[in-house]
Design a protein around this motif. Sequence first.
Motif, short mmCIF file in Angstrom:
data_model
loop_
_atom_site.label_atom_id
_atom_site.label_comp_id
_atom_site.label_asym_id
_atom_site.label_seq_id
_atom_site.Cartn_x
_atom_site.Cartn_y
_atom_site.Cartn_z
N SER A 297 0.85 -1.18 0.00
CA SER A 297 0.00 0.00 0.00
C SER A 297 0.89 1.24 0.00
N THR A 298 0.50 2.23 -0.74
CA THR A 298 1.26 3.47 -0.84
C THR A 298 0.36 4.64 -0.43
N SER A 299 0.94 5.66 0.11
CA SER A 299 0.18 6.82 0.56
C SER A 299 -0.16 7.71 -0.63
N ILE A 300 -1.44 8.09 -0.74
CA ILE A 300 -1.90 8.96 -1.81
C ILE A 300 -2.57 10.17 -1.17
N SER A 301 -2.31 11.34 -1.70
CA SER A 301 -2.78 12.61 -1.16
C SER A 301 -4.29 12.81 -1.34
N THR A 302 -4.91 13.46 -0.36
CA THR A 302 -6.30 13.92 -0.49
C THR A 302 -6.35 15.44 -0.68
N ASP A 303 -5.20 16.04 -0.95
CA ASP A 303 -5.08 17.48 -1.15
C ASP A 303 -4.86 17.76 -2.64
N SER A 304 -5.85 18.36 -3.30
CA SER A 304 -5.76 18.58 -4.74
C SER A 304 -4.60 19.50 -5.12
N ALA A 305 -4.18 20.38 -4.19
CA ALA A 305 -3.07 21.29 -4.48
C ALA A 305 -1.72 20.60 -4.34
N ASN A 306 -1.69 19.45 -3.70
CA ASN A 306 -0.44 18.72 -3.47
C ASN A 306 -0.64 17.24 -3.76
N PRO A 307 -0.83 16.87 -5.02
CA PRO A 307 -1.05 15.46 -5.34
C PRO A 307 0.21 14.63 -5.06
N SER A 308 0.04 13.34 -4.90
CA SER A 308 1.18 12.44 -4.77
C SER A 308 1.78 12.21 -6.14
N TYR A 309 3.09 12.22 -6.23
CA TYR A 309 3.78 11.98 -7.50
C TYR A 309 4.38 10.59 -7.47
N LYS A 310 4.11 9.82 -8.53
CA LYS A 310 4.61 8.45 -8.65
C LYS A 310 5.25 8.28 -10.01
N ASN A 311 6.31 7.47 -10.08
CA ASN A 311 6.94 7.21 -11.37
C ASN A 311 6.63 5.79 -11.85
N LYS A 312 5.58 5.20 -11.29
CA LYS A 312 5.14 3.87 -11.70
C LYS A 312 3.62 3.80 -11.57
N SER A 313 3.04 2.71 -11.99
CA SER A 313 1.59 2.58 -11.98
C SER A 313 1.03 2.64 -10.56
N ILE B 123 -9.63 10.35 -7.92
CA ILE B 123 -10.51 9.20 -7.84
C ILE B 123 -11.28 9.23 -6.53
N SER B 124 -12.55 8.90 -6.60
CA SER B 124 -13.38 8.75 -5.39
C SER B 124 -14.55 7.82 -5.72
N PHE B 125 -15.19 7.30 -4.67
CA PHE B 125 -16.33 6.40 -4.80
C PHE B 125 -17.48 6.88 -3.94
N GLU B 126 -18.69 6.53 -4.37
CA GLU B 126 -19.89 6.72 -3.55
C GLU B 126 -20.71 5.44 -3.62
N TYR B 127 -21.40 5.13 -2.53
CA TYR B 127 -22.31 3.99 -2.54
C TYR B 127 -23.51 4.34 -1.67
N THR B 128 -24.70 4.08 -2.20
CA THR B 128 -25.94 4.28 -1.45
C THR B 128 -26.66 2.93 -1.40
N ASP B 129 -26.98 2.49 -0.17
CA ASP B 129 -27.64 1.19 -0.04
C ASP B 129 -29.14 1.31 -0.28
N LEU B 130 -29.85 0.20 -0.18
CA LEU B 130 -31.28 0.17 -0.48
C LEU B 130 -32.11 1.04 0.45
N ALA B 131 -31.61 1.30 1.67
CA ALA B 131 -32.32 2.14 2.63
C ALA B 131 -31.97 3.61 2.47
N GLY B 132 -31.09 3.95 1.53
CA GLY B 132 -30.71 5.33 1.31
C GLY B 132 -29.51 5.79 2.11
N THR C 57 -16.13 8.14 -0.15
CA THR C 57 -14.72 8.25 0.19
C THR C 57 -14.23 9.68 -0.04
N ASP C 58 -13.08 9.96 0.51
CA ASP C 58 -12.37 11.18 0.15
C ASP C 58 -12.00 11.10 -1.33
N THR C 59 -11.63 12.21 -1.90
CA THR C 59 -11.08 12.21 -3.25
C THR C 59 -9.57 12.13 -3.11
#
Length: 124
Positions: free
Chosen positions: A1-17, A86-95, A100-102
């Motif tokens: 696991s690698t640390s990825i930023s949640t700050d749009s002004a300071n994204p994480s930089y990676k030189n691999k996938s 990248i971010s995700f949302e999920y709403t269950d059957l009860a609403g 997640t954070d972006t």
Amino acid sequence: STSISTDSANPSYKNKSVGAELVIKESNFDPSDVILHVTSKNADGSENSQYALDSSSVSNIGSWSSSGDVHTFQLNEFTNDSNYSISFEYTDLAGNKAQTDTYYFTIDSTAPTGSIVVNTSGGS
């Protein structure tokens, strides 16, 4: 696991996938209720169409697996040089909604190039 930023002004930089995984715990899970938000932009800010998604295309960039009430979406790795969010949302059957954070990261696997020019001046 690698640390990825949640700050749009300071994204994480990676030189691999970079890979990503979403884990949802839900007894009445329906993967069609998951919303994936992915952007991919060039250095000039223009959109890369590779990750322009609608809900029907999510399965094209990853796969679901389940074990009981735990459901995992493994995204295909992001491999192209680009600025991603990248971010995700999920709403269950009860609403009830889970969101997640972006996360922001830049893949830059292209080495810089350069040269030096030596000039001579004067004299014979």
